[in-house]
Design a protein around this motif. Structure first.
Motif, PDB file in Angstrom:
ATOM      1  N   ALA A 121      10.606 -10.068   3.160  1.00  0.00           N
ATOM      2  CA  ALA A 121       9.465  -9.407   2.533  1.00  0.00           C
ATOM      3  C   ALA A 121       8.856  -8.381   3.471  1.00  0.00           C
ATOM      4  N   ASP A 122       8.753  -8.748   4.763  1.00  0.00           N
ATOM      5  CA  ASP A 122       8.165  -7.825   5.724  1.00  0.00           C
ATOM      6  C   ASP A 122       9.038  -6.586   5.888  1.00  0.00           C
ATOM      7  N   ALA A 123      10.361  -6.791   5.909  1.00  0.00           N
ATOM      8  CA  ALA A 123      11.266  -5.646   6.043  1.00  0.00           C
ATOM      9  C   ALA A 123      11.147  -4.731   4.835  1.00  0.00           C
ATOM     10  N   GLN A 124      11.057  -5.340   3.648  1.00  0.00           N
ATOM     11  CA  GLN A 124      10.922  -4.525   2.439  1.00  0.00           C
ATOM     12  C   GLN A 124       9.599  -3.775   2.442  1.00  0.00           C
ATOM     13  N   ALA A 125       8.520  -4.485   2.881  1.00  0.00           N
ATOM     14  CA  ALA A 125       7.212  -3.838   2.918  1.00  0.00           C
ATOM     15  C   ALA A 125       7.221  -2.649   3.868  1.00  0.00           C
ATOM     16  N   ARG A 126       7.842  -2.819   5.035  1.00  0.00           N
ATOM     17  CA  ARG A 126       7.860  -1.744   6.026  1.00  0.00           C
ATOM     18  C   ARG A 126       8.697  -0.557   5.563  1.00  0.00           C
ATOM     19  N   SER A 127       9.657  -0.846   4.619  1.00  0.00           N
ATOM     20  CA  SER A 127      10.525   0.238   4.159  1.00  0.00           C
ATOM     21  C   SER A 127       9.807   1.182   3.208  1.00  0.00           C
ATOM     22  N   GLN A 128       8.670   0.733   2.665  1.00  0.00           N
ATOM     23  CA  GLN A 128       7.923   1.590   1.750  1.00  0.00           C
ATOM     24  C   GLN A 128       7.160   2.657   2.540  1.00  0.00           C
ATOM     25  N   ALA A 129       7.391   3.891   2.211  1.00  0.00           N
ATOM     26  CA  ALA A 129       6.760   4.987   2.954  1.00  0.00           C
ATOM     27  C   ALA A 129       5.270   5.062   2.647  1.00  0.00           C
ATOM     28  N   LYS A 130       4.494   5.366   3.680  1.00  0.00           N
ATOM     29  CA  LYS A 130       3.055   5.533   3.490  1.00  0.00           C
ATOM     30  C   LYS A 130       2.831   6.838   2.729  1.00  0.00           C
ATOM     31  N   PRO A 131       2.052   6.818   1.654  1.00  0.00           N
ATOM     32  CA  PRO A 131       1.850   8.022   0.865  1.00  0.00           C
ATOM     33  C   PRO A 131       1.024   9.061   1.611  1.00  0.00           C
ATOM     34  N   THR A 132       1.306  10.303   1.325  1.00  0.00           N
ATOM     35  CA  THR A 132       0.535  11.387   1.913  1.00  0.00           C
ATOM     36  C   THR A 132      -0.699  11.651   1.072  1.00  0.00           C
ATOM     37  N   VAL A 133      -1.625  12.409   1.632  1.00  0.00           N
ATOM     38  CA  VAL A 133      -2.823  12.769   0.879  1.00  0.00           C
ATOM     39  C   VAL A 133      -2.430  13.550  -0.370  1.00  0.00           C
ATOM     40  N   LYS A 134      -1.420  14.403  -0.249  1.00  0.00           N
ATOM     41  CA  LYS A 134      -0.968  15.187  -1.398  1.00  0.00           C
ATOM     42  C   LYS A 134      -0.458  14.271  -2.503  1.00  0.00           C
ATOM     43  N   GLU A 135       0.304  13.253  -2.118  1.00  0.00           N
ATOM     44  CA  GLU A 135       0.819  12.309  -3.112  1.00  0.00           C
ATOM     45  C   GLU A 135      -0.319  11.534  -3.761  1.00  0.00           C
ATOM     46  N   LEU A 136      -1.297  11.175  -2.961  1.00  0.00           N
ATOM     47  CA  LEU A 136      -2.444  10.442  -3.508  1.00  0.00           C
ATOM     48  C   LEU A 136      -3.288  11.334  -4.412  1.00  0.00           C
ATOM     49  N   GLU A 137      -3.377  12.615  -4.074  1.00  0.00           N
ATOM     50  CA  GLU A 137      -4.091  13.559  -4.938  1.00  0.00           C
ATOM     51  C   GLU A 137      -3.389  13.660  -6.289  1.00  0.00           C
ATOM     52  N   LYS A 138      -2.057  13.672  -6.249  1.00  0.00           N
ATOM     53  CA  LYS A 138      -1.289  13.718  -7.498  1.00  0.00           C
ATOM     54  C   LYS A 138      -1.525  12.454  -8.310  1.00  0.00           C
ATOM     55  N   ALA A 139      -1.492  11.298  -7.635  1.00  0.00           N
ATOM     56  CA  ALA A 139      -1.729  10.032  -8.330  1.00  0.00           C
ATOM     57  C   ALA A 139      -3.127   9.997  -8.927  1.00  0.00           C
ATOM     58  N   ALA A 140      -4.115  10.490  -8.187  1.00  0.00           N
ATOM     59  CA  ALA A 140      -5.492  10.513  -8.681  1.00  0.00           C
ATOM     60  C   ALA A 140      -5.622  11.453  -9.875  1.00  0.00           C
ATOM     61  N   ALA A 141      -4.914  12.593  -9.822  1.00  0.00           N
ATOM     62  CA  ALA A 141      -4.956  13.546 -10.937  1.00  0.00           C
ATOM     63  C   ALA A 141      -4.330  12.938 -12.183  1.00  0.00           C
ATOM     64  N   GLU A 142      -3.231  12.207 -11.998  1.00  0.00           N
ATOM     65  CA  GLU A 142      -2.580  11.569 -13.145  1.00  0.00           C
ATOM     66  C   GLU A 142      -3.462  10.466 -13.718  1.00  0.00           C
ATOM     67  N   ALA A 143      -4.125   9.728 -12.847  1.00  0.00           N
ATOM     68  CA  ALA A 143      -5.038   8.688 -13.315  1.00  0.00           C
ATOM     69  C   ALA A 143      -6.216   9.302 -14.073  1.00  0.00           C
ATOM     70  N   GLN A 144      -6.697  10.442 -13.598  1.00  0.00           N
ATOM     71  CA  GLN A 144      -7.785  11.147 -14.279  1.00  0.00           C
ATOM     72  C   GLN A 144      -7.338  11.604 -15.663  1.00  0.00           C
ATOM     73  N   LYS A 145      -6.117  12.139 -15.734  1.00  0.00           N
ATOM     74  CA  LYS A 145      -5.586  12.600 -17.014  1.00  0.00           C
ATOM     75  C   LYS A 145      -5.427  11.432 -17.980  1.00  0.00           C
ATOM     76  N   ALA A 146      -4.923  10.308 -17.478  1.00  0.00           N
ATOM     77  CA  ALA A 146      -4.757   9.129 -18.319  1.00  0.00           C
ATOM     78  C   ALA A 146      -6.107   8.630 -18.816  1.00  0.00           C
ATOM     79  N   TYR A 147      -7.110   8.697 -17.944  1.00  0.00           N
ATOM     80  CA  TYR A 147      -8.454   8.288 -18.349  1.00  0.00           C
ATOM     81  C   TYR A 147      -9.001   9.207 -19.433  1.00  0.00           C
ATOM     82  N   GLU A 148      -8.828  10.495 -19.271  1.00  0.00           N
ATOM     83  CA  GLU A 148      -9.319  11.444 -20.264  1.00  0.00           C
ATOM     84  C   GLU A 148      -8.616  11.242 -21.606  1.00  0.00           C
ATOM     85  N   THR A 149      -7.311  10.957 -21.555  1.00  0.00           N
ATOM     86  CA  THR A 149      -6.571  10.683 -22.789  1.00  0.00           C
ATOM     87  C   THR A 149      -7.104   9.423 -23.462  1.00  0.00           C
TER      88      THR A 149
END
Length: 434
Positions: free
Chosen positions: A37-65
């Protein structure tokens, strides 16, 4: 002090990695070995601010819908209960037809009475033609009454069917509105989580590189935690905090949190659970504070340990579900240095609903297994314990169920990831404010 991107990582994984979402069941089923589990967890890349901005924008769009859908559903309810709605108009017309049919039947029945009275009132000297005419009038009145009765029966049935159809249409509109409200609530929760993840990521960038160090020598070992608890009961277990850092620690705090969901893995039922603590020096049970810290140890000399008792109370009204406890240790010194256990001890347990008849309180079985050195993860009796690695900032994934729908799995994953991430992020924040 730098706040690690724990919550950001969890939200990004839940939003952008379906494979990971499908690997976590709402029931937190069969846990992988800690190393895997620890190896799998470490294999997940830490998201960048840009990726998080995209995720937040998609969440905002889903909320508006979802918000637009809720507004439309509410408008549909208004229309469904309007007098001008098609089903309302049809039902009103059917009621009017039934009323007219009832009036016509009453008139026809009265005509029969009048015709029979006219026939009975004929005198003995009435002509045969008069008697024939009167009899014919009675027969025609009776036939008309029978037709009117049939028409009334049909009109009544039509009115009842129309009224049922109108009620069904209104109920359907209300149900659709309720579904839209639930979807909106979920979208709002996802939006808030995504916004919080982005805010924390930006806060990390703004705060620079200073942070508390990971300290493997500070360990938390949990014993006596069962794999199952029952609503309406209390479970007592122990936490031993040990200082193997090679130095004296000025102030040691124990971090303790609990999270739970119902069997779907979606609905949060943590409000039914409460953690309290006590020590030999303070035997009275006390609530864990709002920051999820237990300030009961104070300083801790090198090579020494401190024991804390924890009690998990489950409200009798709690539904069946699954839960997690998070136990970790932090220290702070007068010179400003600080550290924390790299991993939190995560203990999974099932929650059984209260039985109809009183049941015997479950007796915890202490574990005799030794924890992995410096991991802060402790096997608990027959229950399972999963490390939450705070260096990589991810929550270890668990096995999946082939019979659970993809949406429920995704929701369960987001809840599990968000729970661990939120607890650990709050732990960092509480440390930053200390």
């Amino acid at each position: 002090m730098k706040i690690r991107r724990i919550l950001a990582t969890a939200v990004a994984v839940a939003v952008t990695t379906p494979a990971v979402m499908l690997s976590v069941t709402p029931a937190f089923a069969d846990t992988q070995p800690a190393a895997q589990a620890d190896a799998q967890a470490r294999s997940q890349a830490k998201p960048t601010v840009k990726e998080l901005e995209k995720a937040a924008a998609e969440a905002q769009k889903a909320y508006e819908t979802a918000l637009a859908a809720k507004e439309a559903a509410y408008q549909a309810v208004e229309e469904a209960f309007s007098d001008t709605a098609p089903h309302a108009v049809t039902a009103k017309a059917a009621r009017k037809a039934a009323e007219d049919a009832a009036t016509a039947k009453d008139t026809a029945d009265q005509a029969v009475v009048d015709a029979r009275t006219a026939l009975d009132d004929l005198t003995e000297d009435a002509t045969e033609e008069e008697r024939t005419t009167a009899q014919k009038a009675l027969s025609e009145a009776e036939a008309a009454a029978a037709t009117a009765a049939t028409a009334k029966t049909t009109a009544d049935a039509d009115a009842k069917a129309a009224a049922t159809a109108a009620d069904d249409a209104r109920i359907a509109a209300l149900r659709a509105d309720n579904t839209a409200q639930k979807t909106l609530d979920e979208a709002l929760a996802a939006k808030k989580a995504a916004d919080a993840a982005l805010a924390r990521a930006k806060e990390e960038e703004d705060q620079g590189d200073g942070e508390c160090v990971d300290e493997p020598g500070l360990t938390t070992v949990v014993t006596g935690f069962p794999s199952t608890v029952t609503a309406g009961t209390s479970t007592t277990f122990s936490v031993r905090v040990s200082n193997g850092t090679g130095k004296d620690l000025g102030q040691v705090l124990t971090y303790a949190g609990v999270h739970a969901t119902d069997k779907t893995g979606v609905k949060d039922i943590a409000t039914y659970l409460k953690l309290t603590w006590s020590t030999a020096a303070s035997p009275k049970w006390q609530n864990v504070d709002g920051d999820l810290y237990i300030d009961a140890i104070g300083g801790l000399k090198q090579g020494s340990h401190a024991d804390i008792k924890l009690r998990l109370d489950v409200d009798a009204k709690s539904p069946a579900g699954q839960g997690l406890t998070f136990i970790a240790g932090d220290y702070f010194n007068e010179d400003g240095s600080c550290g924390l256990t790299p991993d939190a001890a995560v203990n999974e347990f099932d929650i059984k609903a209260a039985a109809v008849k009183p049941v015997t309180k479950p007796t915890p079985t202490p574990s005799t297994s030794a924890p992995v050195a410096g991991s802060g993860v402790t096997p608990q009796g027959s229950g399972s314990s999963v490390p939450v690695n705070t260096t990589s900032g991810t929550l270890a994934a668990t096995g999946s169920s082939d019979t659970t729908t993809e949406m429920a799995l995704a929701s369960g994953a987001a809840v599990a990831l968000g729970a661990g991430a939120m607890f650990l992020a709050r732990r960092r924040k509480a440390g930053a404010d200390a």
